[in-house]
Design an enzyme around this catalytic site. Structure first.
Site, short mmCIF file in Angstrom:
data_model
loop_
_atom_site.label_atom_id
_atom_site.label_comp_id
_atom_site.label_asym_id
_atom_site.label_seq_id
_atom_site.Cartn_x
_atom_site.Cartn_y
_atom_site.Cartn_z
N LYS A 144 15.76 52.83 32.66
CA LYS A 144 14.55 52.06 32.36
C LYS A 144 13.75 52.72 31.22
CE LYS A 144 10.69 53.59 35.11
NZ LYS A 144 9.33 53.24 35.31
N LYS A 202 7.87 56.49 29.90
CA LYS A 202 7.07 57.46 29.15
C LYS A 202 7.73 58.82 29.14
CE LYS A 202 2.99 55.59 31.06
NZ LYS A 202 2.31 55.75 32.32
N LYS A 210 12.16 62.42 40.71
CA LYS A 210 11.21 63.30 40.03
C LYS A 210 11.41 64.75 40.46
CE LYS A 210 7.41 60.27 38.73
NZ LYS A 210 5.99 59.96 38.85
P1 ADP Z 1 6.50 55.16 33.37
O1 ADP Z 1 7.71 54.93 34.22
O2 ADP Z 1 6.74 54.85 31.95
O3 ADP Z 1 5.88 56.52 33.59
P2 ADP Z 1 4.49 54.11 35.15
O4 ADP Z 1 5.28 54.64 36.29
O5 ADP Z 1 3.17 54.74 34.86
O6 ADP Z 1 5.41 54.11 33.84
O7 ADP Z 1 4.31 52.55 35.36
C1 ADP Z 1 3.13 51.79 35.20
C2 ADP Z 1 3.42 50.32 35.46
O8 ADP Z 1 4.36 49.83 34.49
C3 ADP Z 1 4.07 50.04 36.83
O9 ADP Z 1 3.61 48.80 37.33
C4 ADP Z 1 5.52 49.98 36.51
O10 ADP Z 1 6.23 49.20 37.45
C5 ADP Z 1 5.53 49.32 35.13
N1 ADP Z 1 6.69 49.75 34.36
C6 ADP Z 1 6.96 51.02 33.94
N2 ADP Z 1 8.11 51.06 33.24
C7 ADP Z 1 8.57 49.77 33.21
C8 ADP Z 1 9.72 49.16 32.62
N3 ADP Z 1 10.60 49.87 31.93
N4 ADP Z 1 9.87 47.83 32.78
C9 ADP Z 1 8.98 47.10 33.46
N5 ADP Z 1 7.87 47.61 34.04
C10 ADP Z 1 7.66 48.94 33.92
#
Ligand code: ADP
Ligand code: TRP
Length: 333
Positions: free
Chosen positions: A194, A197, A111
């Site tokens: 991955k 968002k 980040k």
């Molecule tokens: P992002 O990476 O999209 O900002 P967050 O960090 O807010 O998402 O993640 C919220 C939850 O969703 C966490 O438990 C995270 O491990 C899960 N998560 C986020 N992206 C994925 C993904 N691509 N596959 C599986 N789980 C995910």
């Protein structure tokens, strides 16, 4: 009794990775544990957020949790910033967290490498707040996607450091629950990244608010190799995009990847992609619809969140008093 805590940052729309990697598992766990699910807005402000948008995002994300099946008669649903003990415990834990432990965190490195701005303490100390989120409940289990595993290991280290330093057996060491096949849903554009968002391309992810046409279009455009689907899992290993779509299919239908391959071995993408789009629409449309319905009544969502915060406060204030007692700090009562 198991006690569960988990949360997501209320920043923008949730996507299929959030749903399959986390939310779907949270729903399934509600019947055999005492569950606390939060909107992690204190975490969200580690990157700049417009205030009104942040508050509204917490409502929308709460609606997504409920639409996906979080039942507030069973689980406590609340906004992190309304429960002040999280931030207070974080301070105490930070006095026991060596910088070396934080320097190992890969998410912080990624980040801060992306950000052109100043390097801020909040982004760096974020995992200590996450440890406080979990430990203030004395949670025993934390269901998350694969990317949060390192933060949970740190939480266990910090809990151990507290117990050792004060010669107590106060905090349980929480178990990560990284459940199912879809613990790391990948981008639809690049099978090595991955789904997230923060990806610039909206075509990289399926949002819980996408309509049927959009879902079908995104799946159709998803990057794939030219080969047909194989008849065994080993042949998916070097095909990350194919593996990802098969995994999504399996997870949405609660089947194993092997059984999906059994059905589709030899099929090309012209067959598999429309089938996957149908499944995704069938699964997500009712959630989107329910979410829209819930958002018609924001006053009711706020009521649920306030009620949840009151419940969370009762437990966390009790624990905070106990922690302060151990450390030699003062409380009013
Ligand atoms: P992002 O990476 O999209 O900002 P967050 O960090 O807010 O998402 O993640 C919220 C939850 O969703 C966490 O438990 C995270 O491990 C899960 N998560 C986020 N992206 C994925 C993904 N691509 N596959 C599986 N789980 C995910
Ligand atoms: N850091 C998590 C994420 O970005 C969100 C989060 C904050 C969390 N506190 C937590 C997850 C406590 C589980 C437990 O997804």
């Amino acid at each position: 009794m198991k006690r569960i805590l988990s949360g997501m940052q209320p920043t923008g729309n949730l996507h299929l990775g959030n749903y399959l990697g986390a939310l779907k598992n949270w729903v399934a766990l509600q019947d055999d544990a005492e569950c606390y699910y939060m909107l992690a807005d204190l975490h969200a402000i580690t990157v700049p957020q417009p205030p009104e948008k942040l508050r509204q995002s917490a409502r929308e994300t709460a609606a997504a949790y409920m639409a996906a099946g979080i039942d507030t008669a069973k689980s406590t649903l609340f906004v992190q910033s309304a429960v002040s003990a999280h931030a207070e415990l974080m301070w105490i834990l930070s006095t026991l967290t060596p910088l070396g432990w934080l320097n190992r965190m890969t998410q912080y490195k990624e980040k801060s490498a992306k950000s052109q701005d100043l390097e801020l303490l909040g982004l760096y100390s974020y995992p200590v707040l996450m440890a406080a989120d979990i430990l203030i409940y004395k949670a025993t289990h934390v269901p998350v996607g694969e990317d949060q595993k390192q933060h949970l290991e740190l939480t266990r280290d910090i809990a151990g450091a507290f117990n050792r330093h004060y010669g107590v057996d106060y905090f349980p060491l929480p178990e990560p629950q990284i459940l199912g096949d879809a613990t790391r849903v990948m981008s639809l554009r690049d099978g090595t990244k991955k789904m997230s968002k923060s990806d610039e391309s909206d075509y990289s992810r399926i949002n819980l608010t996408d309509d049927a046409d959009m879902i079908a279009k995104k799946i159709k455009k998803a990057t794939t190799d030219p080969d047909a689907l194989p008849d065994n899992l080993a042949d998916l290993v070097k095909r990350p995009e194919a593996d990802n779509l098969v995994t999504i299919y399996a997870s949405l239908t609660d089947r194993t990847r092997a059984s999906v391959l059994e059905e589709y071995a030899g099929s090309g993408w012209g067959i598999f992609k429309p089938a996957l789009a149908d499944i995704a629409v069938a699964k997500l449309a009712p959630i989107t619809e329910k979410m829209r319905e819930l958002l018609q009544d924001p006053v009711e969502i706020d009521r649920v969140l306030i009620h949840g915060a009151e419940h969370a406060n009762a437990l966390t204030q009790k624990h905070l008093r106990e922690v302060k007692e151990i450390v030699g700090l003062w409380s009013l009562m």
